[in-house]
Scaffold this motif. Structure first.
Motif, PDB file in Angstrom:
ATOM      1  N   SER A  14     -13.475   4.429  -2.744  1.00  0.00           N
ATOM      2  CA  SER A  14     -13.029   5.022  -2.252  1.00  0.00           C
ATOM      3  C   SER A  14     -11.887   4.173  -2.554  1.00  0.00           C
ATOM      4  N   THR A  15     -10.189   4.911  -2.553  1.00  0.00           N
ATOM      5  CA  THR A  15      -8.952   4.883  -2.770  1.00  0.00           C
ATOM      6  C   THR A  15      -8.399   4.894  -1.567  1.00  0.00           C
ATOM      7  N   LEU A  16      -7.600   3.164  -1.560  1.00  0.00           N
ATOM      8  CA  LEU A  16      -6.920   3.486  -0.323  1.00  0.00           C
ATOM      9  C   LEU A  16      -5.573   3.645  -0.579  1.00  0.00           C
ATOM     10  N   GLN A  17      -4.323   4.308  -0.441  1.00  0.00           N
ATOM     11  CA  GLN A  17      -3.165   4.474  -0.558  1.00  0.00           C
ATOM     12  C   GLN A  17      -2.537   4.323   0.774  1.00  0.00           C
ATOM     13  N   PHE A  18      -1.172   3.988   1.066  1.00  0.00           N
ATOM     14  CA  PHE A  18      -0.174   3.008   2.023  1.00  0.00           C
ATOM     15  C   PHE A  18       0.934   3.935   1.488  1.00  0.00           C
ATOM     16  N   THR A  19       1.749   3.716   3.070  1.00  0.00           N
ATOM     17  CA  THR A  19       3.080   4.906   2.670  1.00  0.00           C
ATOM     18  C   THR A  19       3.377   4.577   4.052  1.00  0.00           C
ATOM     19  N   THR A  20       4.930   3.982   3.847  1.00  0.00           N
ATOM     20  CA  THR A  20       5.861   3.779   5.156  1.00  0.00           C
ATOM     21  C   THR A  20       6.714   5.369   5.958  1.00  0.00           C
ATOM     22  N   ASP A  21       6.384   6.033   5.457  1.00  0.00           N
ATOM     23  CA  ASP A  21       7.008   7.180   5.142  1.00  0.00           C
ATOM     24  C   ASP A  21       5.699   8.589   5.788  1.00  0.00           C
ATOM     25  N   ALA A  22       6.457   9.724   7.082  1.00  0.00           N
ATOM     26  CA  ALA A  22       5.401   9.533   7.686  1.00  0.00           C
ATOM     27  C   ALA A  22       5.528  10.661   7.032  1.00  0.00           C
ATOM     28  N   ALA A  23       6.384  11.797   6.218  1.00  0.00           N
ATOM     29  CA  ALA A  23       6.428  12.910   6.036  1.00  0.00           C
ATOM     30  C   ALA A  23       6.056  12.721   4.492  1.00  0.00           C
ATOM     31  N   GLU A  24       5.989  12.080   4.064  1.00  0.00           N
ATOM     32  CA  GLU A  24       4.851  11.440   2.951  1.00  0.00           C
ATOM     33  C   GLU A  24       3.535  11.997   3.092  1.00  0.00           C
ATOM     34  N   PHE A  25       3.530  10.319   4.682  1.00  0.00           N
ATOM     35  CA  PHE A  25       1.670  10.360   4.444  1.00  0.00           C
ATOM     36  C   PHE A  25       0.913  12.407   5.287  1.00  0.00           C
ATOM     37  N   LEU A  26       1.792  13.112   6.012  1.00  0.00           N
ATOM     38  CA  LEU A  26       1.498  14.358   6.344  1.00  0.00           C
ATOM     39  C   LEU A  26       1.158  15.200   5.271  1.00  0.00           C
ATOM     40  N   ALA A  27       2.568  15.035   4.314  1.00  0.00           N
ATOM     41  CA  ALA A  27       2.116  15.814   2.756  1.00  0.00           C
ATOM     42  C   ALA A  27       0.595  15.559   2.253  1.00  0.00           C
TER      43      ALA A  27
END
Length: 306
Positions: A14-27
């Motif tokens: 599995s690949t884990l990808q983190f972001t602090t940007d909610a818009a990027e997360f939702l996209a």
């Protein structure tokens, strides 16, 4: 979104990808979340919530997580968005290897993690691995259940009516939400203040009031006797919370009628309606079951004790 961190073992990865940007997360994860919007309600509501940060960003660990399988498909999601210590994780279902890999990734980068909430078994797997890595133990603080309303069963009518809370009611709302948190602990057999929920700050309560997320049940004289809240619908799902009646007003059906009327309005507007119950609180479980709420999934709030 940060570079991928890959987990592996037993032929799975599995690949884990983190972001602090909610818009990027939702996209990245929006379609996955929308496929089961009741299950994902806590994450989606938080991802759509407006936030402002001081210069330099949030003064605590904050991120959204997207989990992908070897083919690149999204197979899980989570977040760390709570501003109050211990800043718990909240995890949606994901492969076991991803939940373990998440614990290892956080430990490896020195991100102290003492609480993991969310869907089982992901939250259990992650908390257990964190405990192993730190020489502690993982304990379940609260067993909760997510319920969805099917066909609403009207309660026995109580005198009065539902009325929207206004900004002028903020002092009463603040007192009642604080009392709700303590009373919920006691009703579940815990000491007051030992649960996982915290009082939203005044600005957040005012925001929710301004968006029409709180209602009073007024008795026949027009006096507020119960409080009910609900999130704005996200992906067509609204979640009831909190529900509070002061001790001297209990037993009259105020809360049942308030929740029923809020639920009816939300369903009439086309929303699916859900709520959480603490499995250790027989009172709330009985009330919601009588209204037509049915269990969807078990969740748990874990703490890592060292």
């Amino acid at each position: 979104m940060s570079g991928p961190q890959r987990s592996g073992g037993d032929g799975m990865s599995s690949t884990l990808q983190f972001t602090t940007d909610a818009a990027e997360f939702l996209a990245a994860a929006g379609d996955h979340l929308a496929a089961d919007p009741v299950l994902s309600t806590v994450v989606t509501v938080n991802a759509h919530r407006p936030r402002t940060w001081p210069p330099g960003g949030p003064p605590w660990h904050f991120w959204w997580l997207v989990v992908r399988d070897a083919a690149g498909a999204v197979v899980g999601a989570g977040m760390r968005s709570a501003p109050e210590p211990p800043h718990p994780l909240f995890l949606l279902p994901m492969p076991d290897d991803a939940a373990v890999a998440l614990a290892r990734a956080l430990h490896g980068r020195g991100e102290e993690t003492l609480a993991v909430h969310g869907a089982l078994p992901a939250s259990q797997r992650c908390a257990g691995e964190l405990a192993r890595l730190t020489g502690g133990r993982a304990e379940v603080l609260i067993h909760s259940q997510l319920h969805e309303l099917g066909e609403l069963v009207p309660p026995r009518p109580a005198p009065g009516r539902l009325a929207a809370v206004t900004g002028g009611d903020i002092d009463l709302v603040e007192r009642w939400v604080a009392a709700f948190l303590g009373d919920a602990d006691e009703q579940a057999g815990r000491r007051r203040g030992t649960g996982v929920h915290v009082l939203p700050d005044r600005a957040e309560l005012l925001r929710r009031i301004g968006e029409g997320q709180y209602w009073f049940w007024l008795d026949g004289s027009g006096t507020p006797v119960s409080l009910a809240g609900a999130t704005a619908p996200v992906y067509g799902v609204a979640r009831i919370a909190p529900v509070y009646t002061p001790p001297d007003q209990r037993g009259h059906g105020w809360a049942s009628n308030a929740v029923a009327e809020v639920s009816r309005r939300l369903q009439s507007a086309g929303a699916r309606v859900c709520l959480f119950t603490d499995q250790a609180n027989p009172t709330s479980n009985k009330i919601y079951a009588a209204l037509g709420y049915r269990p969807v999934v078990d969740m748990a709030n874990h703490v890592v004790v060292r």
